[in-house]
Design a protein around this motif. Structure first.
Motif, PDB file in Angstrom:
ATOM      1  N   LYS A  82      23.614  50.150  -3.710  1.00 47.10           N
ATOM      2  CA  LYS A  82      22.829  49.702  -2.502  1.00 47.10           C
ATOM      3  C   LYS A  82      21.297  49.942  -2.845  1.00 47.10           C
ATOM      4  CE  LYS A  82      26.417  50.714   0.948  1.00 47.10           C
ATOM      5  NZ  LYS A  82      26.802  51.441   2.129  1.00 47.10           N
ATOM      6  N   LYS A  83      20.380  49.022  -2.223  1.00 46.88           N
ATOM      7  CA  LYS A  83      19.136  49.348  -2.355  1.00 46.88           C
ATOM      8  C   LYS A  83      18.564  50.377  -1.422  1.00 46.88           C
ATOM      9  CE  LYS A  83      17.979  44.331  -2.743  1.00 46.88           C
ATOM     10  NZ  LYS A  83      17.154  43.331  -2.489  1.00 46.88           N
ATOM     11  N   SER A  84      17.776  51.323  -2.005  1.00 44.84           N
ATOM     12  CA  SER A  84      17.406  52.530  -1.099  1.00 44.84           C
ATOM     13  C   SER A  84      16.628  52.156  -0.024  1.00 44.84           C
ATOM     14  CB  SER A  84      16.640  53.368  -2.129  1.00 44.84           C
ATOM     15  OG  SER A  84      15.219  52.497  -2.754  1.00 44.84           O
ATOM     16  N   ALA A  85      16.710  52.760   1.121  1.00 50.99           N
ATOM     17  CA  ALA A  85      16.245  52.649   2.579  1.00 50.99           C
ATOM     18  C   ALA A  85      14.756  53.011   2.176  1.00 50.99           C
ATOM     19  CB  ALA A  85      17.123  53.230   3.438  1.00 50.99           C
ATOM     20  N   VAL A  86      13.819  52.587   3.015  1.00 53.88           N
ATOM     21  CA  VAL A  86      12.459  52.970   3.108  1.00 53.88           C
ATOM     22  C   VAL A  86      12.034  53.054   4.567  1.00 53.88           C
ATOM     23  CG1 VAL A  86      11.671  51.617   0.981  1.00 53.88           C
ATOM     24  CG2 VAL A  86      11.587  50.482   3.241  1.00 53.88           C
ATOM     25  N   CYS A  87      11.079  53.912   4.664  1.00 47.83           N
ATOM     26  CA  CYS A  87      10.432  54.260   6.043  1.00 47.83           C
ATOM     27  C   CYS A  87       9.938  52.750   6.670  1.00 47.83           C
ATOM     28  CB  CYS A  87       9.397  55.215   6.071  1.00 47.83           C
ATOM     29  SG  CYS A  87       8.625  55.536   7.597  1.00 47.83           S
ATOM     30  N   ARG A  88      10.293  52.563   7.889  1.00 49.96           N
ATOM     31  CA  ARG A  88       9.670  51.360   8.686  1.00 49.96           C
ATOM     32  C   ARG A  88       7.950  51.458   8.807  1.00 49.96           C
ATOM     33  NH1 ARG A  88      14.159  50.322  13.400  1.00 49.96           N
ATOM     34  NH2 ARG A  88      15.957  50.120  12.090  1.00 49.96           N
ATOM     35  N   VAL A  89       7.490  52.611   8.774  1.00 50.31           N
ATOM     36  CA  VAL A  89       6.303  52.710   9.056  1.00 50.31           C
ATOM     37  C   VAL A  89       5.290  52.884   7.786  1.00 50.31           C
ATOM     38  CG1 VAL A  89       4.270  54.072  10.263  1.00 50.31           C
ATOM     39  CG2 VAL A  89       6.528  53.709  11.295  1.00 50.31           C
ATOM     40  N   ALA A 127       7.790  54.536   2.367  1.00 50.40           N
ATOM     41  CA  ALA A 127       8.108  55.591   1.623  1.00 50.40           C
ATOM     42  C   ALA A 127       9.773  55.523   1.552  1.00 50.40           C
ATOM     43  CB  ALA A 127       7.721  56.950   2.121  1.00 50.40           C
ATOM     44  N   ALA A 128      10.316  55.995   0.504  1.00 52.20           N
ATOM     45  CA  ALA A 128      11.866  56.172   0.198  1.00 52.20           C
ATOM     46  C   ALA A 128      12.363  57.099   1.065  1.00 52.20           C
ATOM     47  CB  ALA A 128      12.136  56.352  -1.086  1.00 52.20           C
ATOM     48  N   LEU A 129      13.650  56.751   1.907  1.00 50.09           N
ATOM     49  CA  LEU A 129      14.084  57.814   2.693  1.00 50.09           C
ATOM     50  C   LEU A 129      15.391  58.569   2.067  1.00 50.09           C
ATOM     51  CD1 LEU A 129      14.692  55.455   5.705  1.00 50.09           C
ATOM     52  CD2 LEU A 129      12.648  57.268   5.501  1.00 50.09           C
ATOM     53  N   PRO A 130      15.240  60.163   2.371  1.00 48.82           N
ATOM     54  CA  PRO A 130      16.304  60.677   1.776  1.00 48.82           C
ATOM     55  C   PRO A 130      17.615  60.136   2.164  1.00 48.82           C
ATOM     56  CG  PRO A 130      15.431  61.798   3.513  1.00 48.82           C
ATOM     57  CD  PRO A 130      14.723  60.657   3.356  1.00 48.82           C
ATOM     58  N   GLY A 131      18.700  60.174   1.140  1.00 48.08           N
ATOM     59  CA  GLY A 131      20.005  59.857   1.546  1.00 48.08           C
ATOM     60  C   GLY A 131      20.742  60.781   2.475  1.00 48.08           C
ATOM     61  N   VAL A 144      15.238  56.110   9.662  1.00 50.69           N
ATOM     62  CA  VAL A 144      14.586  54.782   9.395  1.00 50.69           C
ATOM     63  C   VAL A 144      13.064  55.514   9.515  1.00 50.69           C
ATOM     64  CG1 VAL A 144      15.821  53.396  10.821  1.00 50.69           C
ATOM     65  CG2 VAL A 144      14.340  54.810  12.116  1.00 50.69           C
ATOM     66  N   TYR A 145      12.754  56.522   9.536  1.00 46.48           N
ATOM     67  CA  TYR A 145      11.247  57.294   9.409  1.00 46.48           C
ATOM     68  C   TYR A 145      11.412  58.072   8.094  1.00 46.48           C
ATOM     69  CZ  TYR A 145      10.857  54.593  13.590  1.00 46.48           C
ATOM     70  OH  TYR A 145      10.529  53.576  14.812  1.00 46.48           O
TER      71      TYR A 145
END
Length: 251
Positions: free
Chosen positions: A5-12, A15-19, A27-28
């Motif tokens: 899975k692609k690593s999630a990033v902050c919507r603002v 930056a990469a989000l911790p798992g 989401v932030y």
């Protein structure tokens, strides 16, 4: 093998989000980004910037171009086809530009009609002033009456546009108030020429200038539309004009 899975990033901030192993995924990346997103949602949307104000000459030219599009649509397809969007397409501009220069469709139709009157008046005056014998009442009347005949493309288009406006005025009282006004400048001009010719002894002494002017203007209007419909030829209408001018202003 499962796709990673692609690593999630902050919507603002991106930056990469911790798992996370349980609950809804974040989401932030921080409370600061979460607060910033909240403020952005509460902030009213910025309205679109108005069209830039054009120079007076540029604005007048653009209004004239849009009015010309109305004339072409009215002459070729009828005024019922002249929607704001169709007018914009014909003029080669965006709908927003048309709406910037004219408050409403009715404002546009009325303005286009007035501009057509002004254009016809300017051309007619130029043709009348170009007469070799401006003091000849017969030549002057002929020049005035010929403005109602489709002797060139400009006058042919104008006649078709006026016919379209006339049809629309039958069901549009506001447009009729502009199109069918009480003023009769052409009839008054023809009557003045006949009156001056009568006083100078160059017209039949028993004519009524006002009534003759009404007859001439109404008659030439109908004859001009007959030429547009090809029911008559310009040559045949010219003979009719000569007949009445000879009757009123004998050589």
């Amino acid at each position: 093998m499962r796709d990673e899975k692609k690593s999630a990033v902050c919507r603002v901030c991106g930056a990469a989000l911790p798992g996370t192993t349980r609950g809804r995924p974040p989401v932030y990346c921080s409370r600061g980004c979460q607060a910033k997103a909240y403020r952005q949602r509460k902030r009213p949307p910025v309205p679109a910037a108005p069209a830039p104000a054009a120079e007076p000459g540029t604005r007048a030219r653009r209004r004239r171009e849009i009015a010309g599009a109305v004339w072409r649509i009215a002459a070729e397809r009828g005024l019922h086809e002249a929607s704001m969007r169709e007018i914009a397409v014909e003029a080669g501009v965006s709908l927003r530009v048309v709406q910037y220069h004219f408050d409403s469709k009715h404002d546009l139709l009325v303005s286009a009609l007035r501009m057509l009157h002004e254009e016809n008046d300017r051309r007619a005056r130029a043709r009348v002033e170009a007469l070799r014998s401006p003091d000849d009442p017969r030549a002057l009347l002929r020049a005035v009456l010929e403005e109602f005949l489709p002797l060139d493309e400009q006058r042919r288009t104008a006649l078709r546009v006026f016919a379209a406006y006339y049809a629309r005025s039958l069901t549009d009282p506001e447009l009729a108030a502009v199109f069918l006004h009480d003023e009769q400048p052409l009839e008054e001009l023809v009557a003045a020429v006949l009156r001056g010719a009568r006083e100078a002894g160059r017209a039949a002494p028993d004519i009524d200038p006002s009534r003759e002017a009404d007859l001439l203007v109404s008659g030439i209007t109908g004859l001009g539309m007959d030429v547009v419909h090809t029911r008559r030829t310009p040559a045949s209408v010219s003979e009719v004009v000569d007949y009445h001018l000879e009757r009123l202003l004998p050589a």
